[in-house]
Design an enzyme around this catalytic site. Structure first.
Site, mmCIF file in Angstrom:
data_model
loop_
_atom_site.group_PDB
_atom_site.id
_atom_site.type_symbol
_atom_site.label_atom_id
_atom_site.label_comp_id
_atom_site.label_asym_id
_atom_site.label_seq_id
_atom_site.Cartn_x
_atom_site.Cartn_y
_atom_site.Cartn_z
ATOM 1 N N ILE A 243 -26.179 23.767 -13.996
ATOM 2 C CA ILE A 243 -24.850 24.172 -14.609
ATOM 3 C C ILE A 243 -24.601 25.757 -14.159
ATOM 4 O O ILE A 243 -23.502 26.296 -14.546
ATOM 5 C CB ILE A 243 -24.891 24.005 -16.020
ATOM 6 C CG1 ILE A 243 -23.705 23.950 -16.656
ATOM 7 C CG2 ILE A 243 -25.861 24.711 -16.921
ATOM 8 C CD1 ILE A 243 -23.527 23.183 -18.206
ATOM 9 N N TYR B 271 -28.534 17.179 -13.496
ATOM 10 C CA TYR B 271 -28.551 18.813 -13.362
ATOM 11 C C TYR B 271 -29.382 19.180 -14.832
ATOM 12 O O TYR B 271 -29.462 18.492 -15.474
ATOM 13 C CB TYR B 271 -27.181 19.076 -13.093
ATOM 14 C CG TYR B 271 -26.056 18.900 -14.555
ATOM 15 C CD1 TYR B 271 -26.356 19.950 -15.589
ATOM 16 C CD2 TYR B 271 -25.400 17.696 -14.714
ATOM 17 C CE1 TYR B 271 -25.454 19.923 -16.484
ATOM 18 C CE2 TYR B 271 -24.662 17.874 -15.782
ATOM 19 C CZ TYR B 271 -24.623 18.957 -16.797
ATOM 20 O OH TYR B 271 -24.108 18.660 -17.898
ATOM 21 N N CYS B 272 -29.393 20.548 -14.753
ATOM 22 C CA CYS B 272 -30.355 21.091 -15.716
ATOM 23 C C CYS B 272 -29.479 22.507 -15.507
ATOM 24 O O CYS B 272 -28.517 22.667 -14.950
ATOM 25 C CB CYS B 272 -31.472 21.062 -15.562
ATOM 26 S SG CYS B 272 -32.367 21.923 -14.161
ATOM 27 N N ALA B 273 -30.125 23.586 -15.995
ATOM 28 C CA ALA B 273 -29.858 25.149 -15.903
ATOM 29 C C ALA B 273 -29.510 25.458 -14.546
ATOM 30 O O ALA B 273 -28.576 25.669 -14.005
ATOM 31 C CB ALA B 273 -30.739 25.865 -16.557
#
Length: 167
Positions: free
Chosen positions: A127, A98-100
């Protein structure tokens, strides 16, 4: 009668504003290539309750990671990622990146799949969606926080819940 007119006028105004704006789902659909299977936040949340939990890889920048992360996530820097960063992970392990919002994590997920990892998923909405769903995030001291590094002001619009942090 006057109140009804005001309500209708307000509804028309709101719908006019919304016409030119993308929804979160539309924005996500416009960014993803569909090369890495997606996992929704609610499914991941349930999966994390089981005894055999997935390996979470947070592929944002160090600054973003220091503001907050999903509990249990490991840091893997998107900008400096090397195959050796994950060589200790079993090829058959369930891995969730995951990232932003999911764009950078999809790129890392593609690389993991090319490296022979068999069960890689990308967290839908990253996130941002995790926090928007009301799930816990923690800071660098492992304490609950509402702060999320939103990359920049433009991307902040997609975080609906929480404190927006950016430079």
């Amino acid at each position: 009668m006057q109140r009804t007119k005001l309500i209708l006028l307000f509804a028309l105004f709101q719908s006019t504003l919304a016409c030119g704006q993308q929804s979160f789902d539309e924005k996500m659909a416009s960014m993803y290539r569909g090369t890495v299977p997606l996992i929704k936040s609610d499914v991941l949340k349930e999966s994390l309750k089981k005894s055999s939990t997935p390996i979470l890889l947070d592929v944002r920048s160090q600054k973003e990671y220091e503001v907050s992360k999903i509990p249990g996530a490991r840091f893997i820097d998107y900008d400096t990622f090397k195959n050796k960063d994950v060589k200790s992970l079993p090829k058959d392990a369930e891995i969730v990146v995951y990232c932003a919002v999911g764009y950078r994590s999809e790129r890392i997920g593609e690389r993991l799949l090319k490296m022979g990892y068999e069960n890689v998923k990308n967290l839908y909405g990253g996130i941002f969606d995790w926090k928007n769903q009301g799930y816990e995030i923690i800071n660098s001291h492992s304490l609950p926080t509402d702060s999320v590094h939103t990359y920049n002001k433009n991307w902040s619009q997609w975080l609906y819940k929480g404190v927006k942090v950016y430079e």
